[in-house]
Write a protein that holds these residues in place. Structure first.
Motif, PDB file in Angstrom:
ATOM      1  N   THR A 166       1.078  -1.304   0.097  1.00 18.81           N
ATOM      2  CA  THR A 166       0.167  -0.054   0.236  1.00 18.81           C
ATOM      3  C   THR A 166       1.029   1.181  -0.155  1.00 18.81           C
ATOM      4  OG1 THR A 166       0.012   0.301   2.073  1.00 18.81           O
ATOM      5  CG2 THR A 166      -1.811  -1.461   1.452  1.00 18.81           C
ATOM      6  N   TYR A 167       0.451   2.399  -0.558  1.00 17.17           N
ATOM      7  CA  TYR A 167       1.041   4.264  -0.783  1.00 17.17           C
ATOM      8  C   TYR A 167       0.150   4.749  -0.617  1.00 17.17           C
ATOM      9  CZ  TYR A 167       0.459   1.878  -5.600  1.00 17.17           C
ATOM     10  OH  TYR A 167      -0.277   1.782  -6.566  1.00 17.17           O
ATOM     11  N   ASN A 168       0.568   6.322   0.298  1.00 14.24           N
ATOM     12  CA  ASN A 168      -0.281   6.866  -0.498  1.00 14.24           C
ATOM     13  C   ASN A 168       0.033   7.970  -1.402  1.00 14.24           C
ATOM     14  OD1 ASN A 168      -1.455   6.580   2.114  1.00 14.24           O
ATOM     15  ND2 ASN A 168      -0.084   8.215   2.691  1.00 14.24           N
ATOM     16  N   VAL A 169      -0.672   8.226  -1.992  1.00 11.52           N
ATOM     17  CA  VAL A 169      -1.596   8.973  -3.570  1.00 11.52           C
ATOM     18  C   VAL A 169      -1.718  10.737  -2.946  1.00 11.52           C
ATOM     19  CG1 VAL A 169      -2.352  10.270  -5.676  1.00 11.52           C
ATOM     20  CG2 VAL A 169      -1.826   7.195  -4.998  1.00 11.52           C
ATOM     21  N   ALA A 170      -0.999  11.507  -3.393  1.00  9.77           N
ATOM     22  CA  ALA A 170      -1.245  13.012  -2.967  1.00  9.77           C
ATOM     23  C   ALA A 170      -2.071  13.087  -3.928  1.00  9.77           C
ATOM     24  CB  ALA A 170       0.324  14.049  -2.889  1.00  9.77           C
ATOM     25  N   TYR A 171      -2.736  14.359  -3.675  1.00 15.66           N
ATOM     26  CA  TYR A 171      -4.033  15.168  -4.659  1.00 15.66           C
ATOM     27  C   TYR A 171      -4.379  16.116  -3.796  1.00 15.66           C
ATOM     28  CZ  TYR A 171      -8.137  13.305  -1.802  1.00 15.66           C
ATOM     29  OH  TYR A 171      -8.997  13.407  -0.431  1.00 15.66           O
ATOM     30  N   LEU A 172      -4.626  17.377  -4.860  1.00 19.41           N
ATOM     31  CA  LEU A 172      -5.917  18.439  -4.814  1.00 19.41           C
ATOM     32  C   LEU A 172      -7.221  18.650  -4.482  1.00 19.41           C
ATOM     33  CD1 LEU A 172      -2.631  20.944  -5.944  1.00 19.41           C
ATOM     34  CD2 LEU A 172      -3.250  21.019  -3.493  1.00 19.41           C
ATOM     35  N   ASP A 173      -7.549  19.613  -3.812  1.00 22.62           N
ATOM     36  CA  ASP A 173      -9.205  19.047  -4.077  1.00 22.62           C
ATOM     37  C   ASP A 173      -9.492  20.352  -4.771  1.00 22.62           C
ATOM     38  OD1 ASP A 173     -11.849  19.511  -4.198  1.00 22.62           O
ATOM     39  OD2 ASP A 173     -11.755  19.936  -2.092  1.00 22.62           O
ATOM     40  N   LEU A 174      -9.661  20.539  -6.217  1.00 16.68           N
ATOM     41  CA  LEU A 174      -9.935  21.653  -7.150  1.00 16.68           C
ATOM     42  C   LEU A 174     -11.001  22.498  -6.852  1.00 16.68           C
ATOM     43  CD1 LEU A 174      -7.504  21.177 -10.347  1.00 16.68           C
ATOM     44  CD2 LEU A 174      -6.747  22.010  -8.205  1.00 16.68           C
ATOM     45  N   THR A 175     -11.666  22.061  -6.130  1.00 16.90           N
ATOM     46  CA  THR A 175     -13.337  22.634  -5.883  1.00 16.90           C
ATOM     47  C   THR A 175     -13.092  23.744  -5.330  1.00 16.90           C
ATOM     48  OG1 THR A 175     -13.791  21.069  -4.189  1.00 16.90           O
ATOM     49  CG2 THR A 175     -14.727  20.420  -5.923  1.00 16.90           C
ATOM     50  N   GLN A 176     -12.084  23.515  -4.024  1.00 16.05           N
ATOM     51  CA  GLN A 176     -11.994  25.040  -3.483  1.00 16.05           C
ATOM     52  C   GLN A 176     -11.440  26.172  -4.029  1.00 16.05           C
ATOM     53  OE1 GLN A 176      -9.816  23.306   0.407  1.00 16.05           O
ATOM     54  NE2 GLN A 176      -8.297  22.655  -1.903  1.00 16.05           N
ATOM     55  N   SER A 177     -11.999  27.104  -3.494  1.00 17.01           N
ATOM     56  CA  SER A 177     -11.258  28.975  -4.120  1.00 17.01           C
ATOM     57  C   SER A 177      -9.801  29.350  -4.249  1.00 17.01           C
ATOM     58  CB  SER A 177     -12.462  29.685  -3.221  1.00 17.01           C
ATOM     59  OG  SER A 177     -11.414  29.627  -1.821  1.00 17.01           O
ATOM     60  N   GLU A 178      -9.223  30.015  -4.859  1.00 20.61           N
ATOM     61  CA  GLU A 178      -8.155  29.630  -4.774  1.00 20.61           C
ATOM     62  C   GLU A 178      -7.535  30.148  -3.413  1.00 20.61           C
ATOM     63  OE1 GLU A 178      -6.559  32.105  -8.564  1.00 20.61           O
ATOM     64  OE2 GLU A 178      -7.760  31.552  -9.486  1.00 20.61           O
ATOM     65  N   GLU A 179      -8.278  31.479  -2.789  1.00 23.97           N
ATOM     66  CA  GLU A 179      -8.232  32.333  -1.624  1.00 23.97           C
ATOM     67  C   GLU A 179      -7.920  30.832  -0.561  1.00 23.97           C
ATOM     68  OE1 GLU A 179      -9.632  34.605  -4.357  1.00 23.97           O
ATOM     69  OE2 GLU A 179     -10.607  32.809  -3.831  1.00 23.97           O
ATOM     70  N   VAL A 180      -8.810  29.621  -0.514  1.00 19.42           N
ATOM     71  CA  VAL A 180      -8.382  29.215   0.174  1.00 19.42           C
ATOM     72  C   VAL A 180      -7.542  27.843   0.012  1.00 19.42           C
ATOM     73  CG1 VAL A 180      -9.706  26.989   0.887  1.00 19.42           C
ATOM     74  CG2 VAL A 180     -10.590  28.238   0.842  1.00 19.42           C
ATOM     75  N   MET A 181      -6.481  27.465  -1.106  1.00 17.54           N
ATOM     76  CA  MET A 181      -5.479  27.027  -1.408  1.00 17.54           C
ATOM     77  C   MET A 181      -4.395  27.584  -1.333  1.00 17.54           C
ATOM     78  SD  MET A 181      -7.230  24.806  -4.965  1.00 17.54           S
ATOM     79  CE  MET A 181      -5.693  24.023  -5.006  1.00 17.54           C
ATOM     80  N   LEU A 182      -4.405  28.720  -1.555  1.00 16.27           N
ATOM     81  CA  LEU A 182      -3.336  29.708  -0.920  1.00 16.27           C
ATOM     82  C   LEU A 182      -2.825  29.229   0.695  1.00 16.27           C
ATOM     83  CD1 LEU A 182      -3.120  33.023  -2.808  1.00 16.27           C
ATOM     84  CD2 LEU A 182      -1.496  30.961  -3.116  1.00 16.27           C
ATOM     85  N   LYS A 183      -4.494  30.444   1.010  1.00 16.73           N
ATOM     86  CA  LYS A 183      -4.104  29.860   2.176  1.00 16.73           C
ATOM     87  C   LYS A 183      -3.383  28.069   3.163  1.00 16.73           C
ATOM     88  CE  LYS A 183      -6.793  30.644   6.915  1.00 16.73           C
ATOM     89  NZ  LYS A 183      -8.362  30.805   7.199  1.00 16.73           N
ATOM     90  N   GLU A 184      -4.055  27.246   2.203  1.00 11.83           N
ATOM     91  CA  GLU A 184      -3.860  25.824   2.570  1.00 11.83           C
ATOM     92  C   GLU A 184      -2.011  25.439   2.639  1.00 11.83           C
ATOM     93  OE1 GLU A 184      -5.487  23.660   4.813  1.00 11.83           O
ATOM     94  OE2 GLU A 184      -6.840  25.408   4.766  1.00 11.83           O
ATOM     95  N   MET A 185      -1.635  26.380   1.773  1.00 10.93           N
ATOM     96  CA  MET A 185       0.060  25.657   0.582  1.00 10.93           C
ATOM     97  C   MET A 185       0.744  26.231   2.313  1.00 10.93           C
ATOM     98  SD  MET A 185       1.558  27.772  -2.812  1.00 10.93           S
ATOM     99  CE  MET A 185       0.351  27.451  -3.591  1.00 10.93           C
ATOM    100  N   HIS A 186       1.573  25.337   2.253  1.00 15.15           N
ATOM    101  CA  HIS A 186       3.111  25.918   3.235  1.00 15.15           C
ATOM    102  C   HIS A 186       3.508  27.093   2.698  1.00 15.15           C
ATOM    103  CE1 HIS A 186       5.927  25.454   5.362  1.00 15.15           C
ATOM    104  NE2 HIS A 186       6.134  24.209   5.897  1.00 15.15           N
TER     105      HIS A 186
END
Length: 336
Positions: free
Chosen positions: A140-160
């Protein structure tokens, strides 16, 4: 429920591919058959119908050695499931998944398969073959993904914060982001990325075949970041339905934040065409002291974009142990 088995092509390619679209599963579509032909993989379509409607299916790839036609083909007779199998979203129930697993196993036995491997790509453990036979391996292994249904503002906030700071630097440096249809841009950057590494770069002829198939059928784009006219970072992204994945890419060493700038603009581009899920591929579950480049470097880099993870797996079965061992021994003798 009616099961049909078709070699080379499904009963109806359009209906099959529409089911793939609903699953966001490019690998199981007919488009990938011409690509896998590069490795002499022959498709087999196992389809499931309810009242004449295609509700589920699994595409397997068949491979065997064509040397010494009397013996070698029989002891090398292998099948793979590349990507999760398909179930119509309105029909995802345990009974159908069990039916598909039983159907795949029955097919493999009838075809005298020596070995079988099923590998997940998108991350859904329920849609990877599981048999009563004892598995040779189950990883088993992990796959990383981004939820693109979020707004750009939220995604920027979630970015490190470190990624955000580097992204701001790239914007101030006025790096440029564009699309390209020149596969050599990708090939050249991959070669630069792998230079000096012990690991071999992906086969360039395979990349070219995949790239041209994707561009022709409109399920892929090549993105490029430049500083003036110097190419710093590239990424080849495939998409199907509402799912996209980072397939190949490369970077030239720089301190301008080209990689973060590339991914952020890819995210915005994919959102504009309606993609809801963007996979950045496999990431490590934990720190691996023997592979820090992946577990500490690449995985951390991906996760800092604000990714979630989903578990996937790869499992293999041996149906004819003696044939499998014999062919493995012959391969070793050929290599050495």
């Amino acid at each position: 429920m009616v099961r049909k088995v078709n070699f080379d092509a499904p009963t109806n390619a359009n209906i099959w591919n529409n089911l793939c679209l609903l699953n966001g599963n490019l690998l199981q579509s007919t488009y990938y058959d011409s690509v896998q032909d590069f490795y002499r993989q022959e498709p087999v379509y196992i389809e499931y119908y309810e009242k004449g409607e295609l509700i589920a299916g699994a595409k397997l790839y068949h491979w065997y050695s064509k040397k010494l036609k009397i013996i070698i083909p029989k002891i090398s007779n292998s099948y793979t499931q590349f990507g999760e199998f398909l179930v119509h979203p309105d029909w995802i129930i345990d009974e159908i998944i069990l039916e598909i697993n039983n159907g795949i196993r029955a097919f493999l036995i009838s075809e005298k398969a020596v070995s079988y491997r099923a590998s997940g790509f998108y991350g859904n453990l329920n849609l990877i073959s599981s048999f009563s036979n004892k598995a040779k391996s189950n990883v088993t292994y992990n796959v990383a993904y981004l939820d693109l249904t979020q707004s750009e503002e939220v995604m920027l906030k979630e970015m490190h914060v470190k990624h955000r700071n580097v992204l701001n630097k790239a914007i101030k440096c006025q790096l440029s982001f564009s699309e390209s249809t020149d596969v050599n841009v990708l090939i050249d950057m991959i070669a630069i990325t792998y230079s000096g590494q012990k690991k071999d770069a992906p086969n360039s002829d395979y990349i070219k075949k995949l790239f041209h198939c994707a561009i022709k059928n409109n399920f892929g784009k090549l993105y490029v970041v430049k500083n003036n006219e110097e190419i710093l970072s590239v990424a080849f992204v495939q998409f199907f339905g509402v799912v996209a994945d980072y397939t190949f890419g490369g970077n030239k060493k720089n301190s301008l934040g080209a990689g973060q700038f590339l991914q952020w603009n890819i995210i915005k581009s994919l959102k504009n065409i309606g993609i809801q899920k963007y996979s950045l591929g496999q990431v490590a579950k934990e720190l691996d002291a023997e592979n820090l480049k992946f577990s500490e470097g690449i995985s951390k880099y991906k996760m800092r974009f604000g990714c979630n993870t989903i578990e996937a797996k790869s499992v293999s079965y041996i149906f004819k142990p003696i044939s499998y061992k014999l062919f493995s021994l012959m391969l070793k003798l050929i290599v050495h």
